[in-house]
Design an enzyme around this catalytic site. Structure first.
Site, PDB file in Angstrom:
ATOM      1  N   LYS A 142      -6.897   5.112  -2.855  1.00  0.00           N
ATOM      2  CA  LYS A 142      -6.766   4.043  -1.851  1.00  0.00           C
ATOM      3  C   LYS A 142      -6.010   4.567  -0.629  1.00  0.00           C
ATOM      4  O   LYS A 142      -6.338   4.238   0.515  1.00  0.00           O
ATOM      5  CB  LYS A 142      -6.050   2.821  -2.457  1.00  0.00           C
ATOM      6  CG  LYS A 142      -5.985   1.676  -1.459  1.00  0.00           C
ATOM      7  CD  LYS A 142      -5.941   0.306  -2.065  1.00  0.00           C
ATOM      8  CE  LYS A 142      -6.273  -0.737  -1.000  1.00  0.00           C
ATOM      9  NZ  LYS A 142      -5.239  -1.749  -0.849  1.00  0.00           N
ATOM     10  N   ARG A 198       3.397  -5.357  16.473  1.00  0.00           N
ATOM     11  CA  ARG A 198       4.318  -5.141  15.348  1.00  0.00           C
ATOM     12  C   ARG A 198       4.312  -3.662  14.983  1.00  0.00           C
ATOM     13  O   ARG A 198       3.293  -2.989  15.145  1.00  0.00           O
ATOM     14  CB  ARG A 198       3.853  -5.933  14.110  1.00  0.00           C
ATOM     15  CG  ARG A 198       4.025  -7.424  14.214  1.00  0.00           C
ATOM     16  CD  ARG A 198       3.734  -8.069  12.864  1.00  0.00           C
ATOM     17  NE  ARG A 198       2.355  -7.879  12.459  1.00  0.00           N
ATOM     18  CZ  ARG A 198       1.407  -8.810  12.561  1.00  0.00           C
ATOM     19  NH1 ARG A 198       1.689 -10.004  13.026  1.00  0.00           N
ATOM     20  NH2 ARG A 198       0.170  -8.559  12.178  1.00  0.00           N
ATOM     21  N   ASN A 247       0.833  -1.197   0.000  1.00  0.00           N
ATOM     22  CA  ASN A 247       0.000   0.000   0.000  1.00  0.00           C
ATOM     23  C   ASN A 247       0.871   1.251   0.000  1.00  0.00           C
ATOM     24  O   ASN A 247       2.041   1.206   0.324  1.00  0.00           O
ATOM     25  CB  ASN A 247      -0.903   0.007   1.243  1.00  0.00           C
ATOM     26  CG  ASN A 247      -2.208  -0.727   0.991  1.00  0.00           C
ATOM     27  OD1 ASN A 247      -2.721  -0.734  -0.132  1.00  0.00           O
ATOM     28  ND2 ASN A 247      -2.761  -1.337   2.027  1.00  0.00           N
TER      29      ASN A 247
HETATM   30  N1  LIG Z   1      -3.555  -8.122   3.830  1.00  0.00           N
HETATM   31  C1  LIG Z   1      -4.330  -7.484   2.983  1.00  0.00           C
HETATM   32  O1  LIG Z   1      -5.511  -7.851   2.801  1.00  0.00           O
HETATM   33  C2  LIG Z   1      -3.821  -6.321   2.176  1.00  0.00           C
HETATM   34  C3  LIG Z   1      -4.662  -5.751   1.193  1.00  0.00           C
HETATM   35  C4  LIG Z   1      -4.155  -4.739   0.383  1.00  0.00           C
HETATM   36  C5  LIG Z   1      -2.862  -4.289   0.552  1.00  0.00           C
HETATM   37  N2  LIG Z   1      -2.069  -4.837   1.533  1.00  0.00           N
HETATM   38  C6  LIG Z   1      -0.692  -4.348   1.631  1.00  0.00           C
HETATM   39  O2  LIG Z   1       0.175  -5.399   1.205  1.00  0.00           O
HETATM   40  C7  LIG Z   1       1.458  -5.279   1.838  1.00  0.00           C
HETATM   41  C8  LIG Z   1       1.797  -6.616   2.502  1.00  0.00           C
HETATM   42  O3  LIG Z   1       0.864  -6.785   3.571  1.00  0.00           O
HETATM   43  P1  LIG Z   1       0.507  -8.194   4.231  1.00  0.00           P
HETATM   44  O4  LIG Z   1      -0.852  -8.024   4.813  1.00  0.00           O
HETATM   45  O5  LIG Z   1       0.780  -9.306   3.297  1.00  0.00           O
HETATM   46  O6  LIG Z   1       1.589  -8.233   5.410  1.00  0.00           O
HETATM   47  P2  LIG Z   1       1.992  -9.500   6.298  1.00  0.00           P
HETATM   48  O7  LIG Z   1       0.884 -10.487   6.346  1.00  0.00           O
HETATM   49  O8  LIG Z   1       2.500  -8.911   7.579  1.00  0.00           O
HETATM   50  O9  LIG Z   1       3.183 -10.153   5.484  1.00  0.00           O
HETATM   51  C9  LIG Z   1       4.424  -9.553   5.330  1.00  0.00           C
HETATM   52  C10 LIG Z   1       5.433 -10.666   5.179  1.00  0.00           C
HETATM   53  O10 LIG Z   1       6.694 -10.074   4.889  1.00  0.00           O
HETATM   54  C11 LIG Z   1       7.662 -10.896   5.510  1.00  0.00           C
HETATM   55  N3  LIG Z   1       8.926 -10.179   5.660  1.00  0.00           N
HETATM   56  C12 LIG Z   1       9.173  -9.033   6.323  1.00  0.00           C
HETATM   57  N4  LIG Z   1      10.473  -8.705   6.221  1.00  0.00           N
HETATM   58  C13 LIG Z   1      11.042  -9.686   5.474  1.00  0.00           C
HETATM   59  C14 LIG Z   1      12.378  -9.924   5.022  1.00  0.00           C
HETATM   60  N5  LIG Z   1      13.361  -9.082   5.320  1.00  0.00           N
HETATM   61  N6  LIG Z   1      12.615 -11.035   4.279  1.00  0.00           N
HETATM   62  C15 LIG Z   1      11.625 -11.911   3.979  1.00  0.00           C
HETATM   63  N7  LIG Z   1      10.341 -11.730   4.384  1.00  0.00           N
HETATM   64  C16 LIG Z   1      10.061 -10.627   5.117  1.00  0.00           C
HETATM   65  C17 LIG Z   1       7.053 -11.266   6.844  1.00  0.00           C
HETATM   66  O11 LIG Z   1       7.736 -12.388   7.315  1.00  0.00           O
HETATM   67  P3  LIG Z   1       7.731 -12.902   8.834  1.00  0.00           P
HETATM   68  O12 LIG Z   1       6.527 -13.794   8.917  1.00  0.00           O
HETATM   69  O13 LIG Z   1       9.021 -13.644   8.921  1.00  0.00           O
HETATM   70  O14 LIG Z   1       7.646 -11.696   9.723  1.00  0.00           O
HETATM   71  C18 LIG Z   1       5.612 -11.533   6.428  1.00  0.00           C
HETATM   72  O15 LIG Z   1       5.453 -12.875   6.065  1.00  0.00           O
HETATM   73  C19 LIG Z   1       1.315  -4.111   2.818  1.00  0.00           C
HETATM   74  O16 LIG Z   1       1.803  -2.949   2.218  1.00  0.00           O
HETATM   75  C20 LIG Z   1      -0.205  -4.001   3.035  1.00  0.00           C
HETATM   76  O17 LIG Z   1      -0.606  -2.694   3.407  1.00  0.00           O
HETATM   77  C21 LIG Z   1      -2.510  -5.843   2.352  1.00  0.00           C
END
Ligand SMILES: NC(=O)c1ccc[n+]([C@@H]2O[C@H](COP(=O)([O-])OP(=O)(O)OC[C@H]3O[C@@H](n4cnc5c(N)ncnc54)[C@H](OP(=O)(O)O)[C@@H]3O)[C@@H](O)[C@H]2O)c1
Length: 311
Positions: A188, A267, A109
């Protein structure tokens, strides 16, 4: 064989997905199951398989898994799926995965993806995306996908965006090719920048927006952010703030936001990439953003005190 030779001869692409959380898990599983490309999952702890629960079926995928950036080689595509604040910690992956013909799609995002990624991707090309689907990580090897809009992604209608559409063929994920990416990215962001910190600060889900006394605050903050968006070149109408406020009331009251979940889990949140981006753009355009600035300051303070410590 170089990645471009590989792509030219086989039509298959080598895709590395960095960060296998809610969004990365869904896209890695969907691309692997579509079977058109070779998918590598780059994560911190290994998994044996990846399950994607969809409303219509459950996918079991087995992408190649890497947990050590030093084992990674240059790929045709990198899909960066970490939270924005983890971009810098992903640098060792990006350094190994990116070459001159690599495209890096940013599934995060916020706005300004290309500027944010530039220091980390060397000669690779950044392809900004907007993610609309809802992902939820249920376990390290299991995610749930829900369609949240007509499209799962939006990309710019340019060479990079069209290549991304081609890459996702076979996944069944609809993508909007937009001639005005800046406007939809800002649209957004307005919602994320205002709504997410309010849920995280109040520790309440979207139902909090149904409180009568919340209406004026939300509308005023959205109007403030919309003025910044317009100054930044987004085509945001005069009624956008009230439209977005009305939209908030249509969301299920028990739905959370990622910032709410991040705060509950202790977090660090994405507030700098979201509300912070509005405040920074306001400064660039000499537009005062007192409400967004207040949300940003309070969220930064909340981020520095994990909630578990206070209980
Ligand atoms: N979730 C949604 O529905 C949604 C919808 C639209 C947009 N977004 C956007 O999408 C993006 C991702 O969000 P998310 O919800 O997927 O977050 P998330 O569930 O917290 O996943 C992020 C992942 O990144 C991994 N990570 C962090 N640092 C890392 C590194 N150095 N090397 C390898 N892996 C690493 C984390 O691993 P660990 O498990 O090891 O911590 C975690 O698995 C964000 O910008 C969010 O705002 C999310």
């Amino acid at each position: 064989m170089s990645p471009s030779d590989h792509a030219a001869t086989s039509g298959r692409r080598r895709i590395a997905v960095v960060g296998l959380g809610s969004i990365g898990g869904v896209i890695a599983g969907s691309l692997d199951a579509a079977g058109r490309h070779d998918v590598t999952a780059c994560l911190r702890r290994g998994i044996d398989r990846l399950i994607v629960e969809r409303p219509d079926r459950t996918i079991e995928a087995r992408p190649r898994v890497l947990t050590d950036p030093s084992q990674a080689a240059i790929h045709d595509w990198v899909l960066l799926c970490t939270k924005a604040q983890d971009t810098a910690s992903s640098a060792p992956w990006l350094q190994r995965l990116c070459g001159p013909s690599t495209r890096v799609a940013v599934l995060q995002n916020g706005i300004g993806h290309a500027e944010r990624l530039a220091p980390f991707v060397g000669p690779a090309t950044v392809v900004p995306t907007i993610v609309y689907y809802n992902g939820e990580r249920l376990a390290p090897d299991r995610v749930r996908y829900r369609r949240a809009s007509d499209h799962d992604f939006a990309v710019s209608d340019d060479a990079g965006g069209r290549a991304f559409v081609e890459l996702l063929e076979g996944t069944g994920m609809p993508i909007l090719l937009s001639p005005d990416f800046k406007t939809i990215a800002w649209r957004k962001l307005l919602l994320n920048a205002v709504a997410n910190p309010i849920t995280a600060l109040t520790l309440q889900r979207q139902g909090v927006f149904r409180r009568e006394d919340m209406g004026t605050l939300v509308l005023s903050a959205l109007e403030e952010a919309a003025a910044v968006a317009r100054a930044d070149g987004a085509h945001i109408g005069d009624d956008e703030a009230s439209r977005l406020q009305a939209m908030l009331l249509t969301f299920p009251p028990d739905a959370g936001t990622s910032m709410y979940f991040d705060r509950l889990a202790g977090r660090r949140s994405e507030v700098d990439a979201l509300t912070g981006a509005v405040v920074a753009a306001g400064e660039r355009h000499h537009i005062a953003t007192p409400l967004c600035r207040m949300l940003l300051t309070l969220m930064r303070a909340a981020d520095s005190t994990p909630i578990a410590v206070k209980r």
